[in-house]
Write a protein that holds these residues in place. Structure first.
Motif, mmCIF file in Angstrom:
data_model
loop_
_atom_site.group_PDB
_atom_site.id
_atom_site.type_symbol
_atom_site.label_atom_id
_atom_site.label_comp_id
_atom_site.label_asym_id
_atom_site.label_seq_id
_atom_site.Cartn_x
_atom_site.Cartn_y
_atom_site.Cartn_z
ATOM 1 N N GLU A 22 0.832 -1.202 0.000
ATOM 2 C CA GLU A 22 0.000 0.000 0.000
ATOM 3 C C GLU A 22 0.870 1.256 0.000
ATOM 4 O O GLU A 22 0.631 2.203 -0.753
ATOM 5 C CB GLU A 22 -0.930 -0.006 1.213
ATOM 6 C CG GLU A 22 -1.899 1.178 1.264
ATOM 7 C CD GLU A 22 -2.856 1.216 0.086
ATOM 8 O OE1 GLU A 22 -3.296 2.328 -0.271
ATOM 9 O OE2 GLU A 22 -3.169 0.151 -0.489
ATOM 10 N N THR A 23 1.851 1.284 0.897
ATOM 11 C CA THR A 23 2.772 2.419 0.969
ATOM 12 C C THR A 23 4.200 1.896 1.081
ATOM 13 O O THR A 23 4.432 0.808 1.637
ATOM 14 C CB THR A 23 2.469 3.323 2.179
ATOM 15 O OG1 THR A 23 2.559 2.551 3.379
ATOM 16 C CG2 THR A 23 1.083 3.933 2.065
ATOM 17 N N LEU A 24 5.159 2.667 0.607
ATOM 18 C CA LEU A 24 6.553 2.276 0.723
ATOM 19 C C LEU A 24 7.009 2.441 2.166
ATOM 20 O O LEU A 24 6.747 3.472 2.793
ATOM 21 C CB LEU A 24 7.422 3.124 -0.206
ATOM 22 C CG LEU A 24 7.144 2.963 -1.705
ATOM 23 C CD1 LEU A 24 8.010 3.921 -2.511
ATOM 24 C CD2 LEU A 24 7.366 1.531 -2.167
ATOM 25 N N PRO A 25 7.682 1.452 2.741
ATOM 26 C CA PRO A 25 8.091 1.525 4.148
ATOM 27 C C PRO A 25 9.018 2.702 4.430
ATOM 28 O O PRO A 25 9.878 3.045 3.609
ATOM 29 C CB PRO A 25 8.828 0.202 4.352
ATOM 30 C CG PRO A 25 8.307 -0.714 3.303
ATOM 31 C CD PRO A 25 8.040 0.171 2.119
ATOM 32 N N GLY A 29 10.456 -3.254 9.921
ATOM 33 C CA GLY A 29 9.285 -4.014 10.331
ATOM 34 C C GLY A 29 8.917 -5.041 9.285
ATOM 35 O O GLY A 29 9.668 -5.291 8.337
ATOM 36 N N LYS A 30 7.750 -5.653 9.439
ATOM 37 C CA LYS A 30 7.240 -6.616 8.476
ATOM 38 C C LYS A 30 6.037 -6.018 7.770
ATOM 39 O O LYS A 30 5.180 -5.389 8.404
ATOM 40 C CB LYS A 30 6.849 -7.920 9.176
ATOM 41 C CG LYS A 30 8.028 -8.670 9.775
ATOM 42 C CD LYS A 30 7.594 -9.980 10.410
ATOM 43 C CE LYS A 30 8.799 -10.724 10.991
ATOM 44 N NZ LYS A 30 8.399 -12.013 11.615
ATOM 45 N N PHE A 31 5.960 -6.213 6.462
ATOM 46 C CA PHE A 31 4.904 -5.606 5.663
ATOM 47 C C PHE A 31 4.317 -6.680 4.747
ATOM 48 O O PHE A 31 5.062 -7.437 4.127
ATOM 49 C CB PHE A 31 5.460 -4.446 4.836
ATOM 50 C CG PHE A 31 6.169 -3.417 5.674
ATOM 51 C CD1 PHE A 31 5.482 -2.348 6.215
ATOM 52 C CD2 PHE A 31 7.531 -3.539 5.940
ATOM 53 C CE1 PHE A 31 6.133 -1.414 7.007
ATOM 54 C CE2 PHE A 31 8.190 -2.605 6.724
ATOM 55 C CZ PHE A 31 7.484 -1.540 7.260
ATOM 56 N N ILE A 32 3.001 -6.720 4.644
ATOM 57 C CA ILE A 32 2.323 -7.735 3.853
ATOM 58 C C ILE A 32 2.017 -7.185 2.464
ATOM 59 O O ILE A 32 1.399 -6.126 2.323
ATOM 60 C CB ILE A 32 1.013 -8.182 4.532
ATOM 61 C CG1 ILE A 32 1.311 -8.671 5.949
ATOM 62 C CG2 ILE A 32 0.330 -9.276 3.708
ATOM 63 C CD1 ILE A 32 2.281 -9.830 6.016
ATOM 64 N N LEU A 101 9.841 -3.006 -4.296
ATOM 65 C CA LEU A 101 8.539 -2.707 -3.717
ATOM 66 C C LEU A 101 7.853 -1.647 -4.564
ATOM 67 O O LEU A 101 8.476 -0.641 -4.943
ATOM 68 C CB LEU A 101 8.685 -2.202 -2.288
ATOM 69 C CG LEU A 101 9.331 -3.158 -1.276
ATOM 70 C CD1 LEU A 101 9.383 -2.494 0.097
ATOM 71 C CD2 LEU A 101 8.582 -4.481 -1.202
ATOM 72 N N VAL A 102 6.576 -1.860 -4.877
ATOM 73 C CA VAL A 102 5.772 -0.912 -5.654
ATOM 74 C C VAL A 102 4.560 -0.533 -4.823
ATOM 75 O O VAL A 102 3.850 -1.416 -4.319
ATOM 76 C CB VAL A 102 5.312 -1.529 -6.989
ATOM 77 C CG1 VAL A 102 4.455 -0.531 -7.770
ATOM 78 C CG2 VAL A 102 6.508 -1.977 -7.826
ATOM 79 N N ASP A 103 4.314 0.785 -4.659
ATOM 80 C CA ASP A 103 3.189 1.200 -3.815
ATOM 81 C C ASP A 103 1.921 1.440 -4.626
ATOM 82 O O ASP A 103 1.888 1.246 -5.850
ATOM 83 C CB ASP A 103 3.570 2.417 -2.967
ATOM 84 C CG ASP A 103 3.664 3.721 -3.746
ATOM 85 O OD1 ASP A 103 3.279 3.759 -4.937
ATOM 86 O OD2 ASP A 103 4.130 4.724 -3.167
ATOM 87 N N ILE A 109 10.690 1.225 -4.881
ATOM 88 C CA ILE A 109 12.029 1.154 -4.315
ATOM 89 C C ILE A 109 12.702 -0.078 -4.933
ATOM 90 O O ILE A 109 12.105 -1.165 -4.941
ATOM 91 C CB ILE A 109 12.005 1.021 -2.779
ATOM 92 C CG1 ILE A 109 11.516 2.323 -2.140
ATOM 93 C CG2 ILE A 109 13.385 0.665 -2.239
ATOM 94 C CD1 ILE A 109 11.360 2.232 -0.629
ATOM 95 N N ILE A 110 13.909 0.101 -5.463
ATOM 96 C CA ILE A 110 14.623 -0.990 -6.126
ATOM 97 C C ILE A 110 15.950 -1.207 -5.413
ATOM 98 O O ILE A 110 16.723 -0.265 -5.226
ATOM 99 C CB ILE A 110 14.887 -0.664 -7.613
ATOM 100 C CG1 ILE A 110 13.575 -0.316 -8.328
ATOM 101 C CG2 ILE A 110 15.583 -1.827 -8.311
ATOM 102 C CD1 ILE A 110 13.762 0.204 -9.745
#
Length: 307
Positions: A22-25, A29-32, A101-103, A109-110
Motif C-alpha cells: 500500500e505504501t513504501l516503508p 518491520g514486516k509488511f504484507i 517494492l511498488v506502492d 524502491i529498487i
C-alpha cells in the motif's frame, strides 16, 4: 523497411522479485504485500523485451552466473522471443538479483545486487561487425560491455543509444562520449551536470557537453530534447494516465525509442512513440510485463497527439 528492424540491447539481466504494498516503508518491520511476481528483468533486458513486443528482432548481450538463477533468467527472456545467444555465463559467479517494492501510486524502491565477478569487463563484442544491426542500446549496469558496444555501433554507422540512468559519475563520463544518442533520466542528468537543475535546463547543459542527440525524461512530466538545428530545448508532454506501476517504464521508453530510431522515425515522432509505450506500461502491474504491443502503442500515440 520490409523486414523487422534488428536491435542489440546490452546490459542488465536480473531476477526481479516485485511486491506490491500500500505504501513504501519508512521504518523497519514486516509488511504484507497484496501482489507479487518474480521475473527476469533488468534495464537492458526489459528494453529488449519491450522492443520485441513492438515488432523488432532483438538480441540481448548480458552477463549471468553459471547458476540455476541464470538458467531461469535465460528461459524467461527467450520465452519473450528475445535471442539470448550472446548472453555470457560465468562459472562460479552469481546471477544478478533485485528486490522491488511498488506502492499504490506506482512508485517504487529498487534494491539490486550484481556480483562483480559476473560483471567483469568482456574482451570484445560478441559480433565482430555490428553493421547488420539497425540500432544498439546500452544501459549503465555493465559499463565495460556498454563501452565496447557503443564504439562498435558508431564504427558500423548505426545509432549508438545510451540509457543514462543512476550510476557513478565516472561510469557516465566514460560512456557519454561514445554515444550518438543519449536519453538520460533526471537523476543521471543532475549527476553529470553537478547541479540540482530542472529537466529543461539539465537537457541544455548536457547537450552543451556532447555532439550527440540528448533527451532527458521526466516521467509524468514528459520529456525534453535538444533541437540542435533550432538551438533550443523542446518539450513533449507524457500521455495522461493513472499510474499503477512505474517499474520498467524508463526501460520500455528506451526500447521503444530504439525501435523508432532504427525505423528512421523523425525524432519528435520517435519520442512520442516511446512516451506512449511507457505510459501504457505504467497502467499495468508487473514491471516489464506491462509493455505494450505495436497496435496498442500506435493507438496511444493517436489518442495523445491527434492529427
Amino acid at each position: 523497411m520490409n523486414r523487422p528492424v534488428k536491435l542489440l540491447s546490452v546490459g542488465a539481466l536480473t531476477l526481479d522479485t516485485i511486491l506490491r504494498v500500500e505504501t513504501l516503508p519508512t521504518h523497519q518491520g514486516k509488511f504484507i504485500a497484496s501482489d507479487g511476481i518474480q521475473i527476469a528483468s533488468g534495464m537492458a533486458t526489459s528494453a529488449a523485451c519491450a522492443a520485441r513486443r513492438l515488432g523488432a528482432e532483438v538480441f540481448l548481450w548480458a552477463s549471468a552466473g553459471g547458476d540455476a538463477v541464470g538458467d531461469q533468467l535465460l528461459a524467461g527472456i527467450e520465452a519473450e522471443g528475445v535471442d539470448c545467444g550472446f548472453v555470457r555465463r560465468v562459472e562460479g559467479a552469481r546471477s544478478a538479483l533485485a528486490a522491488i517494492l511498488v506502492d499504490a501510486h506506482g512508485e517504487r524502491i529498487i534494491v539490486p545486487f550484481y556480483d562483480p565477478k559476473a560483471q567483469a569487463d568482456p574482451d570484445a563484442v560478441p559480433v565482430a561487425d555490428l553493421s547488420g544491426f539497425d540500432a544498439v542500446l546500452v544501459d549503465v549496469r555493465w559499463p565495460g560491455a556498454a563501452a565496447l558496444a557503443l564504439t562498435a555501433a558508431r564504427d558500423a554507422g548505426c545509432p549508438a543509444i545510451l540509457d543514462a540512468d543512476t550510476a557513478p559519475l565516472e561510469v557516465l563520463e566514460r560512456l557519454l562520449p561514445l554515444a550518438s544518442h543519449i536519453v538520460a533520466s533526471e537523476t543521471a542528468a543532475r549527476i553529470i551536470c553537478d547541479h540540482a537543475l530542472d529537466p529543461e535546463t539539465a537537457c541544455a547543459d548536457l547537450a552543451s557537453r556532447t555532439d550527440a542527440f540528448v533527451a532527458v525524461t521526466g516521467g509524468a512530466a514528459g520529456s525534453w530534447w535538444h533541437d540542435r538545428s533550432a538551438g533550443c530545448v523542446r518539450h513533449i508532454a507524457a500521455p495522461k494516465i493513472k499510474a499503477v506501476d512505474t517499474l520498467a517504464a524508463g526501460d520500455v521508453f528506451h526500447g521503444a525509442f530504439a525501435v523508432a530510431l532504427a525505423e528512421t522515425m523523425p525524432i519528435e515522432q520517435a519520442l512520442r512513440f516511446a512516451s506512449a509505450a511507457a505510459a501504457l506500461k505504467c497502467q499495468r502491474f508487473g514491471g516489464r510485463l506491462g509493455a505494450p504491443n505495436r497496435d496498442e502503442a500506435m493507438a496511444m500515440v493517436a489518442a495523445a497527439w491527434p492529427v
